[in-house]
Design a protein around this motif. Structure first.
Motif, PDB file in Angstrom:
ATOM      1  N   SER A 134       0.820  -1.212   0.000  1.00  0.00           N
ATOM      2  CA  SER A 134       0.000   0.000   0.000  1.00  0.00           C
ATOM      3  C   SER A 134       0.853   1.261   0.000  1.00  0.00           C
ATOM      4  CB  SER A 134      -0.928  -0.006   1.215  1.00  0.00           C
ATOM      5  OG  SER A 134      -0.164   0.044   2.418  1.00  0.00           O
ATOM      6  N   ILE A 135       2.089   1.145   0.455  1.00  0.00           N
ATOM      7  CA  ILE A 135       3.013   2.294   0.430  1.00  0.00           C
ATOM      8  C   ILE A 135       3.837   2.304  -0.849  1.00  0.00           C
ATOM      9  CG2 ILE A 135       4.946   3.389   1.620  1.00  0.00           C
ATOM     10  CD1 ILE A 135       3.902   2.162   4.216  1.00  0.00           C
ATOM     11  N   LEU A 136       4.311   1.134  -1.263  1.00  0.00           N
ATOM     12  CA  LEU A 136       5.212   1.076  -2.413  1.00  0.00           C
ATOM     13  C   LEU A 136       4.502   1.278  -3.744  1.00  0.00           C
ATOM     14  CD1 LEU A 136       7.589  -1.859  -1.410  1.00  0.00           C
ATOM     15  CD2 LEU A 136       8.086   0.588  -1.428  1.00  0.00           C
ATOM     16  N   VAL A 137       3.287   0.726  -3.878  1.00  0.00           N
ATOM     17  CA  VAL A 137       2.598   0.811  -5.179  1.00  0.00           C
ATOM     18  C   VAL A 137       2.323   2.262  -5.569  1.00  0.00           C
ATOM     19  CG1 VAL A 137       0.447   0.266  -6.375  1.00  0.00           C
ATOM     20  CG2 VAL A 137       1.648  -1.512  -5.113  1.00  0.00           C
ATOM     21  N   PRO A 138       1.763   3.129  -4.697  1.00  0.00           N
ATOM     22  CA  PRO A 138       1.598   4.534  -5.098  1.00  0.00           C
ATOM     23  C   PRO A 138       2.925   5.226  -5.416  1.00  0.00           C
ATOM     24  CG  PRO A 138       0.275   4.041  -3.172  1.00  0.00           C
ATOM     25  CD  PRO A 138       1.175   2.875  -3.375  1.00  0.00           C
ATOM     26  N   LEU A 139       3.983   4.886  -4.675  1.00  0.00           N
ATOM     27  CA  LEU A 139       5.276   5.497  -4.938  1.00  0.00           C
ATOM     28  C   LEU A 139       5.813   5.082  -6.306  1.00  0.00           C
ATOM     29  CD1 LEU A 139       7.709   7.149  -3.969  1.00  0.00           C
ATOM     30  CD2 LEU A 139       8.578   5.063  -2.870  1.00  0.00           C
ATOM     31  N   VAL A 140       5.710   3.787  -6.611  1.00  0.00           N
ATOM     32  CA  VAL A 140       6.178   3.301  -7.915  1.00  0.00           C
ATOM     33  C   VAL A 140       5.355   3.915  -9.034  1.00  0.00           C
ATOM     34  CG1 VAL A 140       6.386   1.248  -9.361  1.00  0.00           C
ATOM     35  CG2 VAL A 140       7.129   1.175  -6.985  1.00  0.00           C
ATOM     36  N   TYR A 141       4.037   4.043  -8.826  1.00  0.00           N
ATOM     37  CA  TYR A 141       3.185   4.653  -9.847  1.00  0.00           C
ATOM     38  C   TYR A 141       3.578   6.110 -10.081  1.00  0.00           C
ATOM     39  CZ  TYR A 141      -0.901   6.680 -12.088  1.00  0.00           C
ATOM     40  OH  TYR A 141      -1.737   7.365 -12.937  1.00  0.00           O
ATOM     41  N   TYR A 142       3.846   6.826  -9.005  1.00  0.00           N
ATOM     42  CA  TYR A 142       4.249   8.233  -9.160  1.00  0.00           C
ATOM     43  C   TYR A 142       5.557   8.355  -9.936  1.00  0.00           C
ATOM     44  CZ  TYR A 142       6.145  12.787  -7.895  1.00  0.00           C
ATOM     45  OH  TYR A 142       6.716  14.032  -7.954  1.00  0.00           O
ATOM     46  N   LEU A 143       6.533   7.512  -9.572  1.00  0.00           N
ATOM     47  CA  LEU A 143       7.820   7.573 -10.279  1.00  0.00           C
ATOM     48  C   LEU A 143       7.660   7.209 -11.749  1.00  0.00           C
ATOM     49  CD1 LEU A 143      10.168   5.945  -7.605  1.00  0.00           C
ATOM     50  CD2 LEU A 143      10.002   8.367  -8.211  1.00  0.00           C
TER      51      LEU A 143
END
Length: 302
Positions: free
Chosen positions: A274-283
């Motif tokens: 839940s933390i990594l997926v939004p970060l990866v999507y943003y990058l």
């Protein structure tokens, strides 16, 4: 306007015919070797599916067999753990009822520590049995009290002795019985509580018992549990359904001791995702895509 069912069916078959015609045209223009390969794959796939269906029908029991219903087990939830008080009671049921005929040769006393009993309690349980060990310094075998590293004792020394004591039937080992039977604990619970009189017109051989949940409906095991078959140490009423529920929970833990740990790990992965997926999507969307799609133009000096 309203479209009739006939129009829908005609449209569906028209689209299906169109796609089949396109596939046929593409198939005809393929090289001969590829045609043979695709035909062979199709024949093998169809034959395998037909064979699987035939085997499924052949092993399916008669119309008198009942399929176990799906019970609302407390540990079936995505984040639900096993009921460890029920595991403790289930071990008591196995020890006092089931262990007279069924073994659990893949389970050691040490596996109970921290799950259903304390270490001191398990040591006391292990010391109640006598284990043949050796040889000693003189080359002789000897008996000693059990210890944590010992496995649960077997009721019979070999399969032949087990068959001789059970009219030719071999009681299965219960270590992984829940995973080895279709339906899992639902099947075991239904089997334990499903003994009844055979319906009219059905006869059962002497020494067998009618159970609609067992394949063939005739089982060599007598009804093992009933109301007040034992007295629980914690004072829980030992009704038939309670006893069956507890031993099924114990058998589920025995077949899958990593049950609770697996779900805890899954929860940690979900929280991390839940933390990594939004970060990866943003990058990917706002950083990398800009660099990937940029256009570099070289303009030579005049």
């Amino acid at each position: 306007y309203l479209i009739s069912d006939l129009d829908i069916i005609q449209t569906f078959f028209r689209i299906l015919t169109h796609h089949l015609h396109r596939f046929k045209c593409r198939f005809l223009i393929l090289p001969k070797g590829r045609k043979i390969a695709l035909t062979t794959i199709g024949v093998l796939t169809t034959g395998g599916a037909g064979l699987a269906l035939m085997l499924q029908q052949s092993v399916k029991a008669s119309d008198l067999e009942l399929h176990p219903p799906s019970y609302p087990w407390s540990h079936n939830g995505l984040l639900s753990s096993l009921d460890h008080a029920s595991i403790r009671r289930g071990y008591q049921v196995y020890k006092q009822v089931c262990s007279a005929c069924h073994s659990m040769e893949y389970l050691a006393f040490r596996n109970l520590v921290g799950v259903s009993h304390t270490e001191a309690e398990v040591k006391t349980l292990a010391e109640e049995i006598e284990v043949v060990d050796g040889p000693d310094d003189t080359g002789e075998m000897f008996t000693r009290p059990g210890k944590l590293s010992d496995y649960f004792p077997k009721p019979y020394s070999n399969p032949e002795a087990a068959r001789a004591a059970n009219n030719g039937a071999l009681p299965p080992d219960l270590s992984y019985i829940v995973s080895a039977r279709h339906g899992g604990e639902d099947y075991v619970f239904s089997l334990l509580t499903g003994y009844c009189d055979p319906p009219a017109g059905v006869s059962v051989k002497e020494g067998l018992y009618y159970n609609p949940y067992f394949p063939g409906q005739a089982v060599g095991m007598a009804p093992p549990i009933y109301n007040e078959v034992l007295e629980y140490d914690d004072g829980t009423p030992a009704t038939m359904s309670q006893v069956a529920k507890d031993v099924c929970t114990f058998l589920r833990w025995a077949a899958e001791p990593e049950h609770d740990q697996r779900k805890r790990m899954g929860l940690k992965i979900l929280m991390g995702a839940s933390i990594l997926v939004p970060l990866v999507y943003y990058l990917k969307r706002h950083r990398w895509s800009v660099m990937k799609s940029r256009k570099i133009a070289y303009r030579p000096p005049k």
